[in-house]
Design an enzyme around this catalytic site. Sequence first.
Site, PDB file in Angstrom:
ATOM      1  N   ASN A 294      16.342  46.922 -11.811  1.00 46.69           N
ATOM      2  CA  ASN A 294      15.008  47.245 -12.287  1.00 46.69           C
ATOM      3  C   ASN A 294      14.084  46.035 -12.201  1.00 46.69           C
ATOM      4  O   ASN A 294      14.537  44.896 -12.202  1.00 46.69           O
ATOM      5  CB  ASN A 294      15.091  47.739 -13.730  1.00 46.69           C
TER       6      ASN A 294
ATOM      7  N   GLU B 119      15.797  35.259 -13.935  1.00 44.81           N
ATOM      8  CA  GLU B 119      15.957  36.614 -13.400  1.00 44.81           C
ATOM      9  C   GLU B 119      15.006  36.904 -12.241  1.00 44.81           C
ATOM     10  O   GLU B 119      15.227  37.838 -11.479  1.00 44.81           O
ATOM     11  CB  GLU B 119      15.754  37.654 -14.493  1.00 44.81           C
TER      12      GLU B 119
ATOM     13  N   HIS C 151      21.103  38.919 -15.299  1.00 46.81           N
ATOM     14  CA  HIS C 151      20.172  39.976 -15.666  1.00 46.81           C
ATOM     15  C   HIS C 151      20.572  41.271 -14.957  1.00 46.81           C
ATOM     16  O   HIS C 151      21.271  41.257 -13.954  1.00 46.81           O
ATOM     17  CB  HIS C 151      18.764  39.549 -15.238  1.00 46.81           C
TER      18      HIS C 151
ATOM     19  N   ASP D 240      19.902  37.515 -11.187  1.00 47.50           N
ATOM     20  CA  ASP D 240      20.406  38.879 -11.066  1.00 47.50           C
ATOM     21  C   ASP D 240      20.940  39.070  -9.651  1.00 47.50           C
ATOM     22  O   ASP D 240      20.169  39.061  -8.690  1.00 47.50           O
ATOM     23  CB  ASP D 240      19.272  39.867 -11.342  1.00 47.50           C
TER      24      ASP D 240
ATOM     25  N   LYS E   5      18.230  41.999 -27.851  1.00 47.00           N
ATOM     26  CA  LYS E   5      17.055  41.349 -27.262  1.00 47.00           C
ATOM     27  C   LYS E   5      15.832  42.234 -27.396  1.00 47.00           C
ATOM     28  O   LYS E   5      15.924  43.458 -27.269  1.00 47.00           O
ATOM     29  CB  LYS E   5      17.297  41.025 -25.779  1.00 47.00           C
TER      30      LYS E   5
ATOM     31  N   LYS F  99      11.312  42.395 -26.549  1.00 40.34           N
ATOM     32  CA  LYS F  99      10.195  41.866 -25.781  1.00 40.34           C
ATOM     33  C   LYS F  99       9.156  41.240 -26.705  1.00 40.34           C
ATOM     34  O   LYS F  99       8.924  41.702 -27.829  1.00 40.34           O
ATOM     35  CB  LYS F  99       9.539  42.973 -24.962  1.00 40.34           C
TER      36      LYS F  99
ATOM     37  N   GLU G  46      24.028  41.197 -19.237  1.00 36.17           N
ATOM     38  CA  GLU G  46      23.071  42.055 -19.913  1.00 36.17           C
ATOM     39  C   GLU G  46      23.566  43.495 -19.858  1.00 36.17           C
ATOM     40  O   GLU G  46      24.408  43.855 -19.030  1.00 36.17           O
ATOM     41  CB  GLU G  46      21.700  41.949 -19.233  1.00 36.17           C
TER      42      GLU G  46
ATOM     43  N   ASP H 263      12.088  37.826 -25.251  1.00 36.58           N
ATOM     44  CA  ASP H 263      11.809  37.745 -23.813  1.00 36.58           C
ATOM     45  C   ASP H 263      10.318  37.956 -23.573  1.00 36.58           C
ATOM     46  O   ASP H 263       9.779  39.027 -23.862  1.00 36.58           O
ATOM     47  CB  ASP H 263      12.627  38.825 -23.104  1.00 36.58           C
TER      48      ASP H 263
ATOM     49  N   GLU I  90      13.207  33.564 -23.846  1.00 35.41           N
ATOM     50  CA  GLU I  90      13.453  33.879 -22.431  1.00 35.41           C
ATOM     51  C   GLU I  90      12.189  33.963 -21.590  1.00 35.41           C
ATOM     52  O   GLU I  90      11.171  34.481 -22.020  1.00 35.41           O
ATOM     53  CB  GLU I  90      14.202  35.213 -22.327  1.00 35.41           C
TER      54      GLU I  90
END
Length: 389
Positions: A53, A263, A320, A290, A180, A182, A339, A211, A237
């Site tokens: 994603n 990431e 990630h 990632d 986690k 945002k 993750e 993050d 993050e």
Amino acid sequence: MRIVDIRERSASIESDIANAYISFSKMTVSVVAVVTDRIVDGKPVVGFGFSSNGRYAQGGILRERLIPRIMEADPDSLLDADGLLDPIAVSKAALSNEKPGGHGDRAVAMGALDMAVWDATAKAAGLPLWNLLAERYSGGRADETVMVYPGGGYYYPGKGLDALQDEMRGYQDDGYSVVKMKIGGAPLKDDVERIEAVLKVVGGGHNLAVDANGRFDLETALAYSRAITPFDLFWYEEIGDPLDYALNATVSELYPGPIATGENLFSHQDLRNLLRYGGMRPDRDWIQLDPALSYGLTEYLTVLQVVDQMGWSRRRFIPHGGHQLALNMAAGLGLGGSESYPGVFHPFGGFADDCVIRDGRATLHDTPGLGVELKQVLHAHLRSILELD
């Protein structure tokens, strides 16, 4: 063993969620199937892959460049000494005649394709991917469980503090310890209130990572760092632009807690520059490349060579993506964790249906390959969209 067909399609992962930088309302991913002539249990071995994603599908690059080069290569040049597909040789063929640098969309396309090749190779070898990696690259040693944390706490319309707390309680009920959320999509004052609300649920800052998704300029980054320092968080993050190593280095000088980033870096060269110039501290900070966005597991093996050369522990690396590839890699290559996406990006996020998470650690599967078949909705979706009988 021969590749007889490679199929790719674009798939939607649209969602109303948003982070500090983007909405996922029109997000897509590339999905890939590598069909071989190797027969196991009466059926051809098929390897599945998909991109992570946060980056869009890359069908044009796959169709026009990477896949044709593989199909035009001498089939014997793509095999290892045991006659199985050699993912490193396949990657080399796919990326032939590409100029260095420019890591980005090309890396995303190759990440999906490389995942499918490794899945096919592990299936043909009769081993779970984590086991294959442990045998080839870790002296046969693999972790029995993997530290995992859920990527959540997104912004979406109408989501207040109560809903945010309920989300985090749900993760704890599912067996996660560290969670986690945002930040950066609301004013600092509001984000601090959101953090304080979550801390009431998770039991302290050591169980919460935040993050910013690369949103902050230096002034904002430092304002947030001052505000969150008393919380003693698990990590802070992706503070600023992924390539603004000077910003990251400045924050690392002034913020005492752990920082996580990487990431949105897509190669071992990017990783080397981050470690050289980004102020990352090997005793506390975390790296999040990632593999499904950065040329795949094959490139990650080179990343780990850089890690070893620069004196970092592999345990400071937590990929990630929240997908099965990262989980297999963490176990087989001795990484720090993975993750997880238990609540978003379905059906691509998350692990096998029977994966148990207890005390923040995930169990591993024992089926050959990546384990896509153990996530029934994902497996059915991939077979449908790729038109596999």
